[in-house]
Design a protein around this motif. Sequence first.
Motif, short mmCIF file in Angstrom:
data_model
loop_
_atom_site.label_atom_id
_atom_site.label_comp_id
_atom_site.label_asym_id
_atom_site.label_seq_id
_atom_site.Cartn_x
_atom_site.Cartn_y
_atom_site.Cartn_z
N GLU A 1 -3.40 0.72 8.86
CA GLU A 1 -3.65 0.70 7.42
C GLU A 1 -3.65 2.12 6.87
O GLU A 1 -3.14 2.37 5.78
CB GLU A 1 -4.99 0.01 7.11
CG GLU A 1 -4.91 -1.49 7.28
CD GLU A 1 -6.17 -2.19 6.79
OE1 GLU A 1 -7.19 -1.51 6.58
OE2 GLU A 1 -6.12 -3.42 6.62
N ASN B 1 -2.87 14.45 -0.92
CA ASN B 1 -1.73 13.79 -1.57
C ASN B 1 -1.88 13.71 -3.08
O ASN B 1 -1.00 13.20 -3.76
CB ASN B 1 -1.55 12.39 -1.00
CG ASN B 1 -1.44 12.41 0.50
OD1 ASN B 1 -0.49 12.95 1.05
ND2 ASN B 1 -2.44 11.86 1.18
N PRO C 1 0.80 -1.23 0.00
CA PRO C 1 0.00 0.00 0.00
C PRO C 1 0.83 1.28 0.00
O PRO C 1 0.47 2.25 -0.67
CB PRO C 1 -0.83 -0.09 1.28
CG PRO C 1 -0.70 -1.47 1.79
CD PRO C 1 0.39 -2.15 1.07
N MET D 1 -0.10 3.27 6.43
CA MET D 1 0.51 2.64 5.25
C MET D 1 -0.04 3.27 3.99
O MET D 1 0.69 3.54 3.03
CB MET D 1 0.19 1.14 5.23
CG MET D 1 0.80 0.37 6.38
SD MET D 1 0.81 -1.41 6.10
CE MET D 1 -0.89 -1.81 5.83
N ASP D 2 -1.34 3.50 4.01
CA ASP D 2 -2.02 4.07 2.85
C ASP D 2 -1.46 5.45 2.51
O ASP D 2 -1.42 5.85 1.36
CB ASP D 2 -3.52 4.17 3.16
CG ASP D 2 -4.34 4.56 1.96
OD1 ASP D 2 -4.46 3.72 1.07
OD2 ASP D 2 -4.84 5.70 1.91
N LEU D 3 -1.02 6.19 3.55
CA LEU D 3 -0.50 7.53 3.33
C LEU D 3 1.00 7.50 3.01
O LEU D 3 1.64 8.54 2.96
CB LEU D 3 -0.77 8.40 4.56
CG LEU D 3 -2.26 8.72 4.77
CD1 LEU D 3 -2.52 9.26 6.16
CD2 LEU D 3 -2.75 9.69 3.71
N ARG E 1 -7.32 14.47 4.34
CA ARG E 1 -6.06 13.76 4.57
C ARG E 1 -5.70 12.88 3.36
O ARG E 1 -4.53 12.71 3.03
CB ARG E 1 -6.17 12.89 5.82
CG ARG E 1 -4.89 12.20 6.19
CD ARG E 1 -5.01 11.38 7.43
NE ARG E 1 -5.89 10.23 7.24
CZ ARG E 1 -6.08 9.30 8.16
NH1 ARG E 1 -5.48 9.40 9.34
NH2 ARG E 1 -6.89 8.30 7.93
N ALA E 2 -6.74 12.33 2.72
CA ALA E 2 -6.49 11.48 1.55
C ALA E 2 -6.27 12.32 0.30
O ALA E 2 -5.33 12.08 -0.46
CB ALA E 2 -7.65 10.52 1.36
N THR F 1 -2.36 5.53 -4.38
CA THR F 1 -3.79 5.58 -4.06
C THR F 1 -3.91 6.06 -2.62
O THR F 1 -3.01 5.87 -1.82
CB THR F 1 -4.44 4.19 -4.14
OG1 THR F 1 -3.76 3.32 -3.22
CG2 THR F 1 -4.37 3.60 -5.52
N ASN F 2 -5.03 6.68 -2.30
CA ASN F 2 -5.30 7.02 -0.91
C ASN F 2 -6.73 6.66 -0.59
O ASN F 2 -7.59 6.66 -1.46
CB ASN F 2 -5.03 8.50 -0.63
CG ASN F 2 -3.55 8.81 -0.56
OD1 ASN F 2 -3.01 9.52 -1.39
ND2 ASN F 2 -2.88 8.21 0.40
N THR F 3 -6.93 6.32 0.70
CA THR F 3 -8.22 5.78 1.09
C THR F 3 -8.90 6.65 2.14
O THR F 3 -8.24 7.15 3.04
CB THR F 3 -8.03 4.35 1.67
OG1 THR F 3 -7.28 3.58 0.73
CG2 THR F 3 -9.36 3.68 1.93
#
Lengths: 315, 265
Positions: free
Chosen positions: B161, A135, A57, B164-166, A131-132, A62-64
């Motif tokens: 997670e 980026n 990841p 990690m995602d960031l 926050r996602a 990608t960001n979630t």
Amino acid sequence: MVAVAGVDLVIDEGEFFTLLGPSGSGKTTLLRMIAGFERPDAGRIELGGRDVTSLPPHLRNTNTVFQDYALFPHMSVADNIGYGLRIKGVPSTERRRRVERALQMVRLTGLGQRRPNQLSGGQRQRVALARAAINEPEVLLLDEPLGALDLKLRQEMQIELKQIQKEVGITFIYVTHDQEEALTMSDRVAVMSNGLIEQIGTPVDVYERPATEFVAGFIGISNVLVRDGVRFVVRPEKIRMLADSEVPEPGAHVEPGTVEEVVYVGMSTRYVVRLDRGEQLVAVRQNMDAAGDAQRFQGRPVRLAWTADHTYVLD
Amino acid sequence: MWARMALRAWAVLVLLFLFVPILLILFYAFNTSNVQSWPIPGLTTRWFTATWNDSSVRSSLGLSVQAGLAATALALVLGSCAAFAIHRTAFFGRDAVSLLFVLPLALPGIITGIALNAFFSFNGISLSLWTIIVGHATFCMVVVYNNVLARLRRTQGSLIEAAMDLGANGFQVFRDVTLPLISTAVVAGAMLAFALSFDEVIVTTFTAGAETTLPVWIFGQIRHGILLPEVNVVVSFVILVTIIPVVIAARLTGGGGTARVPAAR
């Protein structure tokens, strides 16, 4: 156990794409595979033409936005939003500037120094989004991000999300079980069930022209009928309920029945009608007339009329 | 109404029962007479100077602190590692292994003591400070393990997670997210571990060589009955040294911390 199988999906750049399905349909698993939290046993995932199937990841662009927001409780709102940039080594002055801009985008200016637990649910949701999105990933993944909000806030956020998506121009992949949410926000929707994609199409496509009975039933109320050996769907708002001496439009198919139930839902009234041939259909009428008027249909014989171009044949 | 009053009175009685003996010892530390009788004839601080100048008290206190700190350090490393391993991985028999980690605390001290003593003498290891440290670490590890594991279980998995995602790699995730989130649990575990080690008697008796720790010294003095006033002074000191970390630990783990303080051995 296979959570997702035979998914063949191409999502365009800048698209608002929704994975819609009931819980257990594999939509979240699919999202987690794109994010890199889970690895498919077979198949490939490409991001902008690059194979990322085996990439962890933190190396994926990608960001979630997580369902439970997953904000770091020990960091301020600003530090939460700036975390991705900090990891990338963006210098602090630029970072501050971009965090400020992101706060502005999600309408939280001035709340940067708060802790996540000092925010309301809706505000936390926006922090998670900021926050996602800060980026500027190739793809932003949203896992039922509005699930924990109340109805009013959810509807506001739906519009806001869509606006933000247009503003930043990032591809959104959105997971939800809420059909209304899917229809209002998406450019395209993939309806999933039992790990399979039932249909991919625009909101109008999946609503007006459902490919399978599952899609027809999952999105909106659907009336499935069999006439002359053909299975087809008629949406409730496409059925005209004729009382007494009203005349159907020419070419319409008319069937007699009895009103079993009248359900007042504010904007409209829902009539559950038992056809003389045995099936039950739902018809919807806007409440143009006096609202109390609807009740007079209770238990009365009526005729239902629909035209062929408003029906959709199921395979 | 009456039931409520009765309940309050009962609670007060229980608290008195628990704490009056402790307060009594604090009082006796200032007793002018070296015979413990009530009421005390007068107040003095002379036993404090006497205790301070007593070399046997000093050396046993030194040993207790050394053993406590070393056992805590060992427990921190082993307990945290064990908690992470149990939390992160899923394998057949995980619950059994978890139980094995916790067992030393539930096991009667006399069994741990005899077993360790037999083990050391079997392997020809002479009893010293190091054998005390190993003995204490067996149960100190458990409180660290329990605290850290409880915190890990309460922590949202999605936070890791999210990091990690960031873009955070394994080390960055640990430094920026995992460690800050578990730090108070680690500190609380360490304080409880130190408190446990500091007042341990039974295992120490079996693993100590010629030197004794403070609780063992107290035990000996009570049996001989010569230096009772000094014992009172030392006990007062031990009460403070043990209570302070326990209170801090309870604060750090959010009030519920004391519930996880295992019964003193």
